[in-house]
Design a protein around this motif. Sequence first.
Motif, short mmCIF file in Angstrom:
data_model
loop_
_atom_site.label_atom_id
_atom_site.label_comp_id
_atom_site.label_asym_id
_atom_site.label_seq_id
_atom_site.Cartn_x
_atom_site.Cartn_y
_atom_site.Cartn_z
N LYS A 67 11.87 -5.12 -4.15
CA LYS A 67 11.78 -6.13 -3.09
C LYS A 67 11.89 -5.48 -1.71
O LYS A 67 11.17 -5.86 -0.78
N GLY A 68 12.81 -4.51 -1.60
CA GLY A 68 12.98 -3.82 -0.31
C GLY A 68 11.73 -3.06 0.10
O GLY A 68 11.31 -3.10 1.26
N LYS A 69 11.13 -2.37 -0.86
CA LYS A 69 9.89 -1.62 -0.57
C LYS A 69 8.75 -2.57 -0.22
O LYS A 69 7.95 -2.29 0.69
N THR A 70 8.70 -3.71 -0.92
CA THR A 70 7.65 -4.70 -0.63
C THR A 70 7.84 -5.25 0.79
O THR A 70 6.87 -5.39 1.55
N SER A 71 9.09 -5.55 1.13
CA SER A 71 9.37 -6.06 2.48
C SER A 71 9.03 -5.02 3.55
O SER A 71 8.47 -5.36 4.59
N LEU A 72 9.39 -3.77 3.28
CA LEU A 72 9.07 -2.68 4.23
C LEU A 72 7.57 -2.54 4.39
O LEU A 72 7.05 -2.44 5.52
N SER A 74 5.32 -4.84 3.86
CA SER A 74 4.82 -6.02 4.58
C SER A 74 5.07 -5.89 6.07
O SER A 74 4.20 -6.22 6.89
N LEU A 75 6.27 -5.40 6.43
CA LEU A 75 6.60 -5.21 7.85
C LEU A 75 5.64 -4.21 8.50
O LEU A 75 5.12 -4.46 9.60
N VAL A 76 5.41 -3.09 7.82
CA VAL A 76 4.50 -2.07 8.37
C VAL A 76 3.10 -2.65 8.53
O VAL A 76 2.45 -2.46 9.56
N TYR A 77 2.64 -3.40 7.54
CA TYR A 77 1.32 -4.01 7.60
C TYR A 77 1.21 -4.97 8.79
O TYR A 77 0.25 -4.93 9.57
N ILE A 78 2.21 -5.85 8.91
CA ILE A 78 2.20 -6.83 10.01
C ILE A 78 2.24 -6.12 11.36
O ILE A 78 1.51 -6.49 12.29
N MET A 79 3.11 -5.10 11.48
CA MET A 79 3.23 -4.37 12.74
C MET A 79 1.90 -3.68 13.08
O MET A 79 1.46 -3.67 14.24
N HIS A 80 1.24 -3.11 12.07
CA HIS A 80 -0.03 -2.44 12.31
C HIS A 80 -1.12 -3.44 12.68
O HIS A 80 -1.90 -3.20 13.60
N LYS A 81 -1.15 -4.57 11.97
CA LYS A 81 -2.18 -5.57 12.20
C LYS A 81 -2.04 -6.22 13.57
O LYS A 81 -3.04 -6.48 14.25
N THR A 82 -0.79 -6.51 13.96
CA THR A 82 -0.57 -7.19 15.24
C THR A 82 -0.45 -6.22 16.41
O THR A 82 -0.51 -6.64 17.55
N GLN A 92 15.87 -0.29 10.15
CA GLN A 92 16.80 -1.05 9.32
C GLN A 92 16.24 -1.25 7.90
O GLN A 92 16.96 -1.08 6.92
N TYR A 93 14.94 -1.58 7.81
CA TYR A 93 14.32 -1.74 6.49
C TYR A 93 14.33 -0.42 5.72
O TYR A 93 14.62 -0.39 4.52
N ILE A 94 14.04 0.66 6.40
CA ILE A 94 14.04 1.99 5.76
C ILE A 94 15.45 2.33 5.28
O ILE A 94 15.64 2.83 4.16
N LYS A 95 16.47 2.04 6.11
CA LYS A 95 17.86 2.31 5.74
C LYS A 95 18.25 1.48 4.53
O LYS A 95 18.91 1.98 3.59
N ASP A 96 17.85 0.21 4.49
CA ASP A 96 18.18 -0.66 3.36
C ASP A 96 17.58 -0.11 2.05
O ASP A 96 18.26 -0.06 1.02
N VAL A 97 16.32 0.31 2.11
CA VAL A 97 15.66 0.88 0.93
C VAL A 97 16.37 2.17 0.51
O VAL A 97 16.64 2.38 -0.68
#
Length: 167
Positions: A67-72, A74-82, A92-97
């Motif tokens: 789930k953490g990797k999927t969220s990370l 998704s975040l990277v994808y959204i950041m790249h797309k927008t 923070q996401y990287i630290k959580d994973v």
Amino acid sequence: MGLFEKIVNVAEEVAEKTTKVVGDAVESVKNGEAGEYIDAAKKKAGDAVELGKKKVEEMKLSNELEKGKTSLGSLVYIMHKTGEKNEELLEQYIKDVADIEAKLEALKADDAQEEPARDAVTAEDFAAAAEEVAAEAAAAEAEAVVSEVTDSVDVSDIAPEEDKPAE
């Protein structure tokens, strides 16, 4: 009393005593008097429970990691797309994973150290051990009963008529 009747009586006596011995042996097992076998089975059952708990924890951490990797991702994808950049959130996401990965690795390392010493027991193993104890006790007692009965039987009484010495 003829030979056949004597043999039947001896057989009935042996069967009766053997049945009692087997019943007593089973009761001993049920009452916890089989000592070392039951203690060993309890320890192995406890080990199996601990192993089960660790496997559940491992599965839980693996699920959290995915789930953490999927969220990370998704975040990277959204950041790249927008085109937005949020390094703090990304870190923070990287630290959580990474934290979840560390917990999972520690659990697996602990498991690897315990693996050689672990020998899980099943209910069938316990039942087989209990049956073995009962069978050994019954066999020993039956042997003693047969010996006692055969010692008490006068062989000359049961010898066929033609083998008896002439009086």
